[in-house]
Design a protein around this motif. Sequence first.
Motif, PDB file in Angstrom:
ATOM      1  N   ASP A   1       3.881   5.805 -68.435  1.00 15.22           N
ATOM      2  CA  ASP A   1       5.105   6.244 -68.263  1.00 15.22           C
ATOM      3  C   ASP A   1       5.428   7.428 -68.701  1.00 15.22           C
ATOM      4  O   ASP A   1       5.455   8.199 -69.144  1.00 15.22           O
ATOM      5  N   ALA A   2       6.162   5.900 -69.796  1.00 13.91           N
ATOM      6  CA  ALA A   2       7.327   6.500 -70.386  1.00 13.91           C
ATOM      7  C   ALA A   2       6.636   6.894 -71.824  1.00 13.91           C
ATOM      8  O   ALA A   2       6.960   8.126 -71.883  1.00 13.91           O
ATOM      9  N   GLN A   3       5.310   6.230 -71.884  1.00 12.81           N
ATOM     10  CA  GLN A   3       4.399   6.277 -73.058  1.00 12.81           C
ATOM     11  C   GLN A   3       3.755   8.074 -72.878  1.00 12.81           C
ATOM     12  O   GLN A   3       4.181   9.413 -73.412  1.00 12.81           O
ATOM     13  N   LEU A   4       4.153   8.245 -71.892  1.00 11.70           N
ATOM     14  CA  LEU A   4       3.507   9.445 -71.430  1.00 11.70           C
ATOM     15  C   LEU A   4       4.496  10.573 -71.750  1.00 11.70           C
ATOM     16  O   LEU A   4       3.846  12.409 -71.941  1.00 11.70           O
ATOM     17  N   LEU A   5       5.625  10.329 -71.131  1.00 12.31           N
ATOM     18  CA  LEU A   5       7.022  10.975 -71.305  1.00 12.31           C
ATOM     19  C   LEU A   5       6.894  11.689 -72.439  1.00 12.31           C
ATOM     20  O   LEU A   5       6.832  12.866 -73.014  1.00 12.31           O
ATOM     21  N   ARG A   6       6.183  10.486 -72.807  1.00 13.27           N
ATOM     22  CA  ARG A   6       7.230  10.790 -74.970  1.00 13.27           C
ATOM     23  C   ARG A   6       5.413  11.939 -74.798  1.00 13.27           C
ATOM     24  O   ARG A   6       6.103  12.440 -76.378  1.00 13.27           O
ATOM     25  N   ARG A   7       4.741  11.744 -74.924  1.00 11.53           N
ATOM     26  CA  ARG A   7       3.279  11.698 -75.300  1.00 11.53           C
ATOM     27  C   ARG A   7       3.716  14.113 -75.050  1.00 11.53           C
ATOM     28  O   ARG A   7       4.035  14.911 -75.305  1.00 11.53           O
ATOM     29  N   LEU A   8       3.962  14.010 -73.874  1.00 12.12           N
ATOM     30  CA  LEU A   8       5.019  15.021 -73.343  1.00 12.12           C
ATOM     31  C   LEU A   8       5.993  16.231 -73.869  1.00 12.12           C
ATOM     32  O   LEU A   8       5.506  17.028 -75.096  1.00 12.12           O
TER      33      LEU A   8
ATOM     34  N   ALA B   1      -3.445  17.253 -75.254  1.00 10.74           N
ATOM     35  CA  ALA B   1      -3.941  16.778 -74.678  1.00 10.74           C
ATOM     36  C   ALA B   1      -3.479  15.941 -73.131  1.00 10.74           C
ATOM     37  O   ALA B   1      -3.876  15.356 -72.479  1.00 10.74           O
ATOM     38  N   ALA B   2      -1.774  15.673 -73.288  1.00 11.76           N
ATOM     39  CA  ALA B   2      -1.508  14.139 -72.125  1.00 11.76           C
ATOM     40  C   ALA B   2      -1.132  15.293 -71.256  1.00 11.76           C
ATOM     41  O   ALA B   2      -0.722  15.117 -69.816  1.00 11.76           O
TER      42      ALA B   2
ATOM     43  N   LEU C   1      10.531  19.526 -68.230  1.00  9.03           N
ATOM     44  CA  LEU C   1      10.585  17.984 -68.463  1.00  9.03           C
ATOM     45  C   LEU C   1      11.119  17.409 -69.412  1.00  9.03           C
ATOM     46  O   LEU C   1      11.585  16.352 -69.367  1.00  9.03           O
ATOM     47  N   ASP C   2      12.074  18.661 -70.090  1.00  6.24           N
ATOM     48  CA  ASP C   2      13.373  17.857 -70.896  1.00  6.24           C
ATOM     49  C   ASP C   2      14.392  17.525 -70.303  1.00  6.24           C
ATOM     50  O   ASP C   2      15.289  16.464 -70.211  1.00  6.24           O
ATOM     51  N   ARG C   3      14.593  17.428 -68.662  1.00  8.08           N
ATOM     52  CA  ARG C   3      15.535  17.495 -67.803  1.00  8.08           C
ATOM     53  C   ARG C   3      15.132  16.123 -66.781  1.00  8.08           C
ATOM     54  O   ARG C   3      16.283  15.488 -66.516  1.00  8.08           O
ATOM     55  N   PHE C   4      13.946  15.768 -67.632  1.00 11.20           N
ATOM     56  CA  PHE C   4      13.428  15.070 -66.344  1.00 11.20           C
ATOM     57  C   PHE C   4      14.302  13.478 -66.879  1.00 11.20           C
ATOM     58  O   PHE C   4      14.168  12.982 -67.784  1.00 11.20           O
ATOM     59  N   GLU C   5      15.384  12.796 -66.041  1.00 11.70           N
ATOM     60  CA  GLU C   5      16.157  11.331 -66.481  1.00 11.70           C
ATOM     61  C   GLU C   5      14.854  10.157 -66.015  1.00 11.70           C
ATOM     62  O   GLU C   5      15.482   8.869 -66.212  1.00 11.70           O
ATOM     63  N   GLY C   6      13.677  10.197 -65.349  1.00 13.25           N
ATOM     64  CA  GLY C   6      12.514   8.783 -65.733  1.00 13.25           C
ATOM     65  C   GLY C   6      13.689   7.947 -64.278  1.00 13.25           C
ATOM     66  O   GLY C   6      13.079   6.785 -64.777  1.00 13.25           O
TER      67      GLY C   6
ATOM     68  N   LEU D   1      -1.821  27.251 -67.580  1.00  7.72           N
ATOM     69  CA  LEU D   1      -0.412  25.953 -67.767  1.00  7.72           C
ATOM     70  C   LEU D   1      -0.314  25.825 -68.709  1.00  7.72           C
ATOM     71  O   LEU D   1       0.519  25.566 -70.234  1.00  7.72           O
ATOM     72  N   MET D   2      -2.087  25.435 -69.605  1.00  6.04           N
ATOM     73  CA  MET D   2      -2.331  25.461 -71.044  1.00  6.04           C
ATOM     74  C   MET D   2      -0.976  26.100 -72.069  1.00  6.04           C
ATOM     75  O   MET D   2      -0.398  25.814 -72.872  1.00  6.04           O
ATOM     76  N   ALA D   3      -1.123  27.166 -71.984  1.00  9.13           N
ATOM     77  CA  ALA D   3      -0.669  28.665 -72.914  1.00  9.13           C
ATOM     78  C   ALA D   3       0.879  28.402 -72.260  1.00  9.13           C
ATOM     79  O   ALA D   3       1.438  28.269 -73.795  1.00  9.13           O
ATOM     80  N   ALA D   4       1.200  28.061 -71.139  1.00 11.72           N
ATOM     81  CA  ALA D   4       3.119  27.491 -71.361  1.00 11.72           C
ATOM     82  C   ALA D   4       3.352  26.554 -72.012  1.00 11.72           C
ATOM     83  O   ALA D   4       4.024  26.317 -72.105  1.00 11.72           O
ATOM     84  N   PHE D   5       2.651  25.732 -71.449  1.00 11.32           N
ATOM     85  CA  PHE D   5       3.087  24.065 -72.290  1.00 11.32           C
ATOM     86  C   PHE D   5       2.976  24.300 -74.226  1.00 11.32           C
ATOM     87  O   PHE D   5       3.780  23.754 -73.824  1.00 11.32           O
ATOM     88  N   ARG D   6       2.210  25.085 -74.199  1.00 11.68           N
ATOM     89  CA  ARG D   6       2.483  25.369 -75.664  1.00 11.68           C
ATOM     90  C   ARG D   6       3.850  26.300 -76.249  1.00 11.68           C
ATOM     91  O   ARG D   6       4.374  26.001 -77.104  1.00 11.68           O
ATOM     92  N   THR D   7       4.272  27.281 -75.056  1.00 12.40           N
ATOM     93  CA  THR D   7       5.036  27.877 -75.628  1.00 12.40           C
ATOM     94  C   THR D   7       6.078  26.719 -75.732  1.00 12.40           C
ATOM     95  O   THR D   7       7.530  27.171 -76.405  1.00 12.40           O
ATOM     96  N   PHE D   8       6.487  26.467 -74.791  1.00 11.74           N
ATOM     97  CA  PHE D   8       7.807  25.177 -73.916  1.00 11.74           C
ATOM     98  C   PHE D   8       7.961  24.248 -74.762  1.00 11.74           C
ATOM     99  O   PHE D   8       8.634  23.572 -75.418  1.00 11.74           O
ATOM    100  N   HIS D   9       6.093  23.373 -75.744  1.00 13.20           N
ATOM    101  CA  HIS D   9       6.735  22.382 -76.014  1.00 13.20           C
ATOM    102  C   HIS D   9       5.706  22.267 -77.604  1.00 13.20           C
ATOM    103  O   HIS D   9       4.269  22.278 -76.962  1.00 13.20           O
ATOM    104  N   THR D  10       6.451  23.100 -78.626  1.00 13.87           N
ATOM    105  CA  THR D  10       5.419  23.679 -79.566  1.00 13.87           C
ATOM    106  C   THR D  10       5.764  22.411 -80.416  1.00 13.87           C
ATOM    107  O   THR D  10       6.584  20.933 -80.709  1.00 13.87           O
ATOM    108  N   PRO D  11       4.845  21.513 -80.492  1.00  7.80           N
ATOM    109  CA  PRO D  11       4.305  19.854 -81.111  1.00  7.80           C
ATOM    110  C   PRO D  11       5.815  19.629 -82.807  1.00  7.80           C
ATOM    111  O   PRO D  11       5.467  20.389 -83.292  1.00  7.80           O
ATOM    112  N   ALA D  12       5.873  18.883 -83.013  1.00  6.24           N
ATOM    113  CA  ALA D  12       6.618  18.488 -83.673  1.00  6.24           C
ATOM    114  C   ALA D  12       5.595  18.634 -85.468  1.00  6.24           C
ATOM    115  O   ALA D  12       3.984  17.683 -85.117  1.00  6.24           O
ATOM    116  N   THR D  13       6.421  18.436 -85.853  1.00  7.48           N
ATOM    117  CA  THR D  13       5.394  18.658 -87.408  1.00  7.48           C
ATOM    118  C   THR D  13       5.913  18.544 -88.023  1.00  7.48           C
ATOM    119  O   THR D  13       7.084  17.827 -88.400  1.00  7.48           O
TER     120      THR D  13
END
Lengths: 273, 88
Positions: free
Chosen positions: A65-72, A78-79, A120-125, B76-88
């Motif tokens: 779960d922690a890993q999934l959260l990190r990926r998100l 993809a996550a 997502l950023d406010r989720f405290e696990g 939803l995927m578009a919204a995710f991209r907007t809010f969570h830009t991958p770190a480069t």
Amino acid sequence: MSPTGSRGGLSLGSFASPDGGGPSVAPETPVPDETTTEPGGDAPAAVPMPRPWSDPSDDAAAERDAQLLRRLRAGEEAAFAQIVDDWSPMLLRTARTFVSTDASAQEIVQETWLAVVKGLDRFEGRSTLRTWVFRILMNLGRSRGVREARSVPLSSFGPDDNGPTVDPSRFRGADDRHAHNWTPAGAPQPWEPSPEDALLAGEIRGEVGRALETLPARQRLVVSLRDVHGLSSDEVCSALDISAVNQRVLLHRGRAHLRKVLEDYYRGREVTA
Amino acid sequence: MSNQPVPGMTITCTEIVEVVTEYLEGQVDEALRAEVEAHLALCPGCDHYLDQMRETIRLVGRVPVESLSDAARDDLMAAFRTFHTPAT
């Protein structure tokens, strides 16, 4: 303890009331605190609450779960795609309990995911990620159900939760030497041919699907989450905020009804054969 | 000797059909589990009943599920991209 006794006064818990204390979260900001779902509905903060959704012994699951959260949080698309694909069917099933159309259920699930993206950023696990997502959905579903002025069906279940699950006339009477055991005619007979039989499989699938839809909503939801979507009993309890006993009773009654439908199907075949 | 309860006979069929879910969930204590199993060994009706519950659970597991529409998923995927830009 008698297994059949003392189920009369079953508490339906907060799941049975449309919304005990008004919407806990405004529809625009549907991110609930992880430990409470109803304002004032939980024990004071000083009392440690059991958290059945995060079994501390299951370190591997917690780590996943922690890993999934990190990926998100790292923006790994993809996550997110994976949890949307994996969890949306059970979320849709749950959402459908609050609204009368599939389209409305789709909207609730979409709103839920948007709230997840934003929150997502406010989720405290403090719960599992999936339980947190479920709680957002439950809050959105409740307020949506109220807004659509649909009488939330969750409160209309009492009568379905009581009484025997098998017709009492199938058992011998109290004055019989074998009291409360099957009568010869009442005893279940093996299902033949097996439901796996190619000639029956399609028809039986249809029977089961239709029967599931006719279950009372709470039974349908619990049976679906457990037996269609494969959630554990603990997870169903925390997702729906119901007690373990309540969960088991709903599961038991729902499954017993579905078994009966299949039995009737087989008996009908005998008659027409 | 004859006063000893026979294992499997202290529980009735009416009780078995109501305890079956607790049994399948592993929520019965050791004594009740033993009693249920002794009863099942003696009673074909209850044995069939339990088999049919298991079969029912298996069949329910194959009910087709609904998914989110493709359009909703794309949004939803578009919204995710907007809010969570991958770190480069």
